[in-house]
Design a protein around this motif. Sequence first.
Motif, mmCIF file in Angstrom:
data_model
loop_
_atom_site.group_PDB
_atom_site.id
_atom_site.type_symbol
_atom_site.label_atom_id
_atom_site.label_comp_id
_atom_site.label_asym_id
_atom_site.label_seq_id
_atom_site.Cartn_x
_atom_site.Cartn_y
_atom_site.Cartn_z
ATOM 1 N N THR A 47 0.830 -1.212 0.000
ATOM 2 C CA THR A 47 0.000 0.000 0.000
ATOM 3 C C THR A 47 0.862 1.260 0.000
ATOM 4 O O THR A 47 0.602 2.200 -0.757
ATOM 5 C CB THR A 47 -0.943 0.009 1.213
ATOM 6 N N GLU A 48 1.881 1.278 0.849
ATOM 7 C CA GLU A 48 2.764 2.451 0.909
ATOM 8 C C GLU A 48 3.492 2.653 -0.419
ATOM 9 O O GLU A 48 3.622 3.778 -0.889
ATOM 10 C CB GLU A 48 3.787 2.307 2.037
ATOM 11 N N TYR A 49 3.960 1.573 -1.005
ATOM 12 C CA TYR A 49 4.636 1.687 -2.298
ATOM 13 C C TYR A 49 3.669 2.202 -3.361
ATOM 14 O O TYR A 49 4.024 3.061 -4.169
ATOM 15 C CB TYR A 49 5.219 0.336 -2.713
ATOM 16 N N SER A 50 2.451 1.696 -3.342
ATOM 17 C CA SER A 50 1.465 2.079 -4.349
ATOM 18 C C SER A 50 1.093 3.558 -4.263
ATOM 19 O O SER A 50 0.751 4.161 -5.275
ATOM 20 C CB SER A 50 0.196 1.239 -4.192
ATOM 21 N N LYS A 51 1.145 4.132 -3.075
ATOM 22 C CA LYS A 51 0.788 5.545 -2.916
ATOM 23 C C LYS A 51 1.593 6.443 -3.843
ATOM 24 O O LYS A 51 1.076 7.429 -4.349
ATOM 25 C CB LYS A 51 1.002 5.996 -1.468
ATOM 26 N N GLY A 52 2.842 6.089 -4.069
ATOM 27 C CA GLY A 52 3.691 6.926 -4.908
ATOM 28 C C GLY A 52 3.683 6.555 -6.371
ATOM 29 O O GLY A 52 4.310 7.222 -7.182
ATOM 30 N N THR A 53 2.955 5.494 -6.755
ATOM 31 C CA THR A 53 3.030 5.037 -8.139
ATOM 32 C C THR A 53 1.694 5.074 -8.880
ATOM 33 O O THR A 53 1.665 4.810 -10.074
ATOM 34 C CB THR A 53 3.566 3.588 -8.198
ATOM 35 N N ILE A 54 0.611 5.378 -8.197
ATOM 36 C CA ILE A 54 -0.702 5.373 -8.857
ATOM 37 C C ILE A 54 -0.854 6.634 -9.708
ATOM 38 O O ILE A 54 -0.616 7.738 -9.246
ATOM 39 C CB ILE A 54 -1.844 5.306 -7.830
ATOM 40 N N THR A 55 -1.210 6.427 -10.963
ATOM 41 C CA THR A 55 -1.522 7.534 -11.861
ATOM 42 C C THR A 55 -2.804 7.174 -12.616
ATOM 43 O O THR A 55 -3.401 6.131 -12.372
ATOM 44 C CB THR A 55 -0.385 7.769 -12.890
ATOM 45 N N ARG A 56 -3.171 8.015 -13.521
ATOM 46 C CA ARG A 56 -4.372 7.751 -14.312
ATOM 47 C C ARG A 56 -4.229 6.460 -15.124
ATOM 48 O O ARG A 56 -5.193 5.759 -15.380
ATOM 49 C CB ARG A 56 -4.608 8.934 -15.248
ATOM 50 N N TYR A 57 -3.006 6.147 -15.521
ATOM 51 C CA TYR A 57 -2.773 4.991 -16.380
ATOM 52 C C TYR A 57 -2.175 3.791 -15.656
ATOM 53 O O TYR A 57 -2.031 2.724 -16.231
ATOM 54 C CB TYR A 57 -1.859 5.389 -17.539
ATOM 55 N N VAL A 58 -1.801 3.970 -14.404
ATOM 56 C CA VAL A 58 -1.190 2.889 -13.632
ATOM 57 C C VAL A 58 -2.067 2.589 -12.426
ATOM 58 O O VAL A 58 -2.304 3.455 -11.602
ATOM 59 C CB VAL A 58 0.238 3.267 -13.162
ATOM 60 N N SER A 59 -2.546 1.363 -12.336
ATOM 61 C CA SER A 59 -3.430 1.003 -11.235
ATOM 62 C C SER A 59 -2.649 0.645 -9.978
ATOM 63 O O SER A 59 -1.434 0.460 -10.007
ATOM 64 C CB SER A 59 -4.322 -0.176 -11.642
ATOM 65 N N LYS A 60 -3.378 0.529 -8.894
ATOM 66 C CA LYS A 60 -2.793 0.210 -7.591
ATOM 67 C C LYS A 60 -2.241 -1.208 -7.580
ATOM 68 O O LYS A 60 -2.826 -2.120 -8.139
ATOM 69 C CB LYS A 60 -3.899 0.380 -6.545
ATOM 70 N N LEU A 61 -1.105 -1.369 -6.925
ATOM 71 C CA LEU A 61 -0.507 -2.682 -6.746
ATOM 72 C C LEU A 61 -1.290 -3.421 -5.661
ATOM 73 O O LEU A 61 -1.657 -2.832 -4.647
ATOM 74 C CB LEU A 61 0.957 -2.508 -6.329
ATOM 75 N N LYS A 62 -1.557 -4.712 -5.888
ATOM 76 C CA LYS A 62 -2.334 -5.497 -4.936
ATOM 77 C C LYS A 62 -1.534 -6.723 -4.505
ATOM 78 O O LYS A 62 -0.984 -7.440 -5.342
ATOM 79 C CB LYS A 62 -3.649 -5.939 -5.573
#
Length: 119
Positions: A47-62
């Motif tokens: 979740t912490e890693y995903s906070k910095g990588t989510i964009t309009r074209y990149v979905s959240k890491l699960k």
Amino acid sequence: MKFQSIVLLIVVMWASTAMNQAIQPESGSSVDVNDLHVIDIANFAVTEYSKGTITRYVSKLKLDKVIKGESQELAGEINYHLIVSASRRYQRIHNYEAVVLEKPSKHFKNLTSFKLVYA
């Protein structure tokens, strides 16, 4: 005067080295990958890693699962070194190495490192 300074410096360096050797953590112990607390730590890392990588074209890491891990405890702090598998929507699963520092007495967690593991 110079000689005394050099001797003092050598004594301080020797004492510092001795103290560093005295507080080295023990080697890591394996963690149960099915333990709910370990899974919680892994979810926190993803979740912490995903906070910095989510964009309009990149979905959240699960998080998919915890593959393996170790923990090291020193002075009330626990370092978790976990290998987790995770994926983004419509993408294949990849393995990541996550390092999380936890201070249970302070209810504190910090993601120290998160990187893709190449197999």
